[in-house]
Design a protein around this motif. Structure first.
Motif, PDB file in Angstrom:
ATOM      1  N   HIS A 142       0.817  -1.222   0.000  1.00 19.30           N
ATOM      2  CA  HIS A 142       0.000   0.000   0.000  1.00 19.30           C
ATOM      3  C   HIS A 142       0.849   1.270   0.000  1.00 19.30           C
ATOM      4  O   HIS A 142       0.320   2.365   0.118  1.00 19.30           O
ATOM      5  N   GLY A 143       2.152   1.125  -0.167  1.00 19.43           N
ATOM      6  CA  GLY A 143       3.049   2.273  -0.194  1.00 19.43           C
ATOM      7  C   GLY A 143       4.407   1.906   0.379  1.00 19.43           C
ATOM      8  O   GLY A 143       4.560   0.866   1.033  1.00 19.43           O
ATOM      9  N   PRO A 144       5.444   2.729   0.166  1.00 21.50           N
ATOM     10  CA  PRO A 144       6.799   2.405   0.615  1.00 21.50           C
ATOM     11  C   PRO A 144       6.944   2.225   2.122  1.00 21.50           C
ATOM     12  O   PRO A 144       7.798   1.473   2.581  1.00 21.50           O
ATOM     13  N   ASP A 145       6.092   2.883   2.879  1.00 24.12           N
ATOM     14  CA  ASP A 145       6.258   2.886   4.339  1.00 24.12           C
ATOM     15  C   ASP A 145       5.251   2.016   5.070  1.00 24.12           C
ATOM     16  O   ASP A 145       5.050   2.177   6.292  1.00 24.12           O
ATOM     17  N   ASP A 146       4.618   1.080   4.353  1.00 20.06           N
ATOM     18  CA  ASP A 146       3.588   0.278   5.043  1.00 20.06           C
ATOM     19  C   ASP A 146       4.173  -0.926   5.772  1.00 20.06           C
ATOM     20  O   ASP A 146       3.450  -1.637   6.479  1.00 20.06           O
ATOM     21  N   SER A 171       5.146  -3.784   4.680  1.00 18.35           N
ATOM     22  CA  SER A 171       4.607  -5.075   4.244  1.00 18.35           C
ATOM     23  C   SER A 171       5.628  -5.948   3.526  1.00 18.35           C
ATOM     24  O   SER A 171       5.379  -7.126   3.307  1.00 18.35           O
ATOM     25  N   ARG A 172       6.782  -5.388   3.160  1.00 18.88           N
ATOM     26  CA  ARG A 172       7.769  -6.177   2.435  1.00 18.88           C
ATOM     27  C   ARG A 172       8.445  -7.174   3.374  1.00 18.88           C
ATOM     28  O   ARG A 172       8.867  -6.828   4.479  1.00 18.88           O
ATOM     29  N   ILE A 173       8.557  -8.426   2.907  1.00 20.11           N
ATOM     30  CA  ILE A 173       9.150  -9.484   3.732  1.00 20.11           C
ATOM     31  C   ILE A 173      10.620  -9.203   3.980  1.00 20.11           C
ATOM     32  O   ILE A 173      11.120  -9.350   5.083  1.00 20.11           O
ATOM     33  N   ASN A 174      11.322  -8.793   2.909  1.00 18.74           N
ATOM     34  CA  ASN A 174      12.738  -8.471   2.998  1.00 18.74           C
ATOM     35  C   ASN A 174      12.952  -7.157   2.262  1.00 18.74           C
ATOM     36  O   ASN A 174      12.987  -7.121   1.028  1.00 18.74           O
ATOM     37  N   ALA A 175      13.104  -6.083   3.007  1.00 13.44           N
ATOM     38  CA  ALA A 175      13.194  -4.753   2.394  1.00 13.44           C
ATOM     39  C   ALA A 175      14.417  -4.613   1.509  1.00 13.44           C
ATOM     40  O   ALA A 175      14.424  -3.827   0.564  1.00 13.44           O
ATOM     41  N   THR A 176      15.452  -5.404   1.792  1.00 16.26           N
ATOM     42  CA  THR A 176      16.668  -5.323   0.971  1.00 16.26           C
ATOM     43  C   THR A 176      16.491  -6.090  -0.333  1.00 16.26           C
ATOM     44  O   THR A 176      16.803  -5.594  -1.417  1.00 16.26           O
ATOM     45  N   ALA A 177      15.968  -7.324  -0.234  1.00 12.53           N
ATOM     46  CA  ALA A 177      15.796  -8.153  -1.431  1.00 12.53           C
ATOM     47  C   ALA A 177      14.721  -7.589  -2.348  1.00 12.53           C
ATOM     48  O   ALA A 177      14.818  -7.701  -3.572  1.00 12.53           O
ATOM     49  N   SER A 178      13.687  -6.999  -1.780  1.00 11.64           N
ATOM     50  CA  SER A 178      12.604  -6.432  -2.588  1.00 11.64           C
ATOM     51  C   SER A 178      12.600  -4.911  -2.461  1.00 11.64           C
ATOM     52  O   SER A 178      11.604  -4.305  -2.096  1.00 11.64           O
ATOM     53  N   ALA A 179      13.774  -4.318  -2.735  1.00  7.00           N
ATOM     54  CA  ALA A 179      13.911  -2.867  -2.634  1.00  7.00           C
ATOM     55  C   ALA A 179      13.019  -2.174  -3.650  1.00  7.00           C
ATOM     56  O   ALA A 179      12.732  -2.706  -4.728  1.00  7.00           O
ATOM     57  N   CYS A 180      12.574  -0.980  -3.306  1.00  7.38           N
ATOM     58  CA  CYS A 180      11.695  -0.227  -4.214  1.00  7.38           C
ATOM     59  C   CYS A 180      12.447   0.124  -5.494  1.00  7.38           C
ATOM     60  O   CYS A 180      13.603   0.553  -5.442  1.00  7.38           O
ATOM     61  N   PRO A 181      11.823  -0.083  -6.655  1.00 11.08           N
ATOM     62  CA  PRO A 181      12.484   0.240  -7.919  1.00 11.08           C
ATOM     63  C   PRO A 181      12.700   1.739  -8.063  1.00 11.08           C
ATOM     64  O   PRO A 181      11.927   2.544  -7.545  1.00 11.08           O
ATOM     65  N   VAL A 182      13.772   2.101  -8.783  1.00  9.79           N
ATOM     66  CA  VAL A 182      14.116   3.503  -8.989  1.00  9.79           C
ATOM     67  C   VAL A 182      14.283   3.750 -10.480  1.00  9.79           C
ATOM     68  O   VAL A 182      14.915   2.947 -11.185  1.00  9.79           O
ATOM     69  N   SER A 183      13.692   4.836 -10.976  1.00 11.97           N
ATOM     70  CA  SER A 183      13.845   5.249 -12.367  1.00 11.97           C
ATOM     71  C   SER A 183      14.533   6.607 -12.371  1.00 11.97           C
ATOM     72  O   SER A 183      13.923   7.620 -12.020  1.00 11.97           O
ATOM     73  N   GLY A 184      15.824   6.589 -12.754  1.00 13.49           N
ATOM     74  CA  GLY A 184      16.601   7.821 -12.671  1.00 13.49           C
ATOM     75  C   GLY A 184      16.828   8.186 -11.217  1.00 13.49           C
ATOM     76  O   GLY A 184      17.462   7.452 -10.460  1.00 13.49           O
ATOM     77  N   THR A 185      16.304   9.306 -10.812  1.00 15.55           N
ATOM     78  CA  THR A 185      16.403   9.727  -9.402  1.00 15.55           C
ATOM     79  C   THR A 185      15.066   9.591  -8.673  1.00 15.55           C
ATOM     80  O   THR A 185      14.953   9.949  -7.493  1.00 15.55           O
ATOM     81  N   GLN A 186      14.058   9.052  -9.383  1.00 18.99           N
ATOM     82  CA  GLN A 186      12.712   8.970  -8.805  1.00 18.99           C
ATOM     83  C   GLN A 186      12.429   7.555  -8.321  1.00 18.99           C
ATOM     84  O   GLN A 186      12.547   6.579  -9.083  1.00 18.99           O
ATOM     85  N   GLN A 187      12.058   7.428  -7.065  1.00 20.63           N
ATOM     86  CA  GLN A 187      11.703   6.127  -6.494  1.00 20.63           C
ATOM     87  C   GLN A 187      10.199   5.924  -6.565  1.00 20.63           C
ATOM     88  O   GLN A 187       9.418   6.871  -6.455  1.00 20.63           O
ATOM     89  N   ALA A 188       9.805   4.679  -6.796  1.00 23.69           N
ATOM     90  CA  ALA A 188       8.379   4.352  -6.857  1.00 23.69           C
ATOM     91  C   ALA A 188       7.715   4.680  -5.522  1.00 23.69           C
ATOM     92  O   ALA A 188       8.251   4.368  -4.460  1.00 23.69           O
ATOM     93  N   LYS A 189       6.564   5.292  -5.588  1.00 27.67           N
ATOM     94  CA  LYS A 189       5.851   5.677  -4.379  1.00 27.67           C
ATOM     95  C   LYS A 189       4.444   5.071  -4.304  1.00 27.67           C
ATOM     96  O   LYS A 189       3.847   5.027  -3.225  1.00 27.67           O
ATOM     97  N   THR A 190       3.918   4.632  -5.443  1.00 33.27           N
ATOM     98  CA  THR A 190       2.566   4.073  -5.468  1.00 33.27           C
ATOM     99  C   THR A 190       2.567   2.660  -4.915  1.00 33.27           C
ATOM    100  O   THR A 190       3.486   1.873  -5.179  1.00 33.27           O
ATOM    101  N   GLY A 191       1.536   2.309  -4.156  1.00 39.59           N
ATOM    102  CA  GLY A 191       1.408   0.958  -3.640  1.00 39.59           C
ATOM    103  C   GLY A 191       1.089  -0.042  -4.744  1.00 39.59           C
ATOM    104  O   GLY A 191       0.373   0.274  -5.696  1.00 39.59           O
ATOM    105  N   CYS A 192       1.632  -1.270  -4.639  1.00 42.10           N
ATOM    106  CA  CYS A 192       1.436  -2.285  -5.680  1.00 42.10           C
ATOM    107  C   CYS A 192      -0.001  -2.789  -5.725  1.00 42.10           C
ATOM    108  O   CYS A 192      -0.487  -3.204  -6.774  1.00 42.10           O
TER     109      CYS A 192
END
Length: 231
Positions: free
Chosen positions: A137-141, A143-164
């Motif tokens: 539901h967002g980067p700070d929820d 809910s990720r099992i392993n925050a390192t293994a499933s790091a938020c994708p980054v495009s250029g300097t912009q990190q994904a912010k929308t919940g999956c």
């Protein structure tokens, strides 16, 4: 073979409808590819049936079958029209099955997505990369099992912010709208079947009339020939 105005209308209406159905087949094929490329990577984790492959095959089959419809109408061939009629009916049945399966999957999508998210790091990573999203539901929820293994994708300097979850539901909604739009073309398929049957009967009647006319011509010819022989 010459037809009356009704036969001509049926013939060219059938040709026109098959042009629409060919376009519909191409659209279905494209939707199937989209559903397959996206759904194949995340569908196994959610235990989804391979609907994308079914849609793609059905679209390709429909595009090919329209060839029989056009040739059957253009060449006034009853065999091609019969083949066209049977296969369009079969495709309609397959569409009904895929539509029902799609509605079932759509109703279970939120539950399946949440279950897969909570049990699979691979699913989290694939979903985040596919939809450029982060977290359920967002980067700070958290809910990720392993925050390192499933790091938020980054495009250029912009990190994904929308919940999956939101991205997946939006994707499902777009696919659902595509299926609803496809219902419009179902009427063209039904109309194609009806016109193919009507044109089949028109050709058959014309052949019977021509055979009867030839038989009558032979009878009259034999009659006058017999009279000539008696003289």
């Amino acid at each position: 073979m010459k037809f009356g105005w009704r036969g001509v209308c049926v013939k060219y209406s059938l040709l026109l409808i098959n042009l629409f159905l060919f376009c519909f087949g191409v659209i279905l094929f494209a939707l199937g590819i989209v559903a397959l490329t996206v759904g194949n990577r995340i569908g196994q984790a959610m235990e989804l049936p391979p609907l994308g492959a079914g849609i793609m095959i059905m679209g390709l089959a429909l595009a090919i079958i329209t060839f029989f419809g056009c040739c059957g109408a253009g060449k006034e061939n009853r065999v091609l029209l019969a083949v066209y009629f049977v296969f369009v009916i079969l495709i309609l049945i397959c569409q009904l099955g895929i539509g029902i399966a799609g509605l079932v999957v759509d109703s279970k999508l939120p539950t399946l997505a949440s279950k897969a998210w909570n049990t699979s790091v691979e699913f989290q990573t694939s979903l985040q990369n596919e939809f450029f999203c982060c977290g359920l539901h967002g980067p700070d929820d958290g809910s990720r099992i392993n925050a390192t293994a499933s790091a938020c994708p980054v495009s250029g300097t912009q990190q994904a912010k929308t919940g999956c979850y939101e991205s997946l539901i939006a994707w499902g909604s777009r696919m659902r709208h595509g299926m609803i739009a496809a219902v419009i073309f179902v009427f063209f398929q039904i109309a194609g079947c009806v016109l193919a049957a009507l044109f089949f009967k028109t050709i058959q009647k014309k052949m019977v009339d021509r055979r009867d006319l030839l038989a009558e011509s032979r009878r009259i010819n034999n009659f006058y020939k017999g009279r000539g022989d008696r003289r």
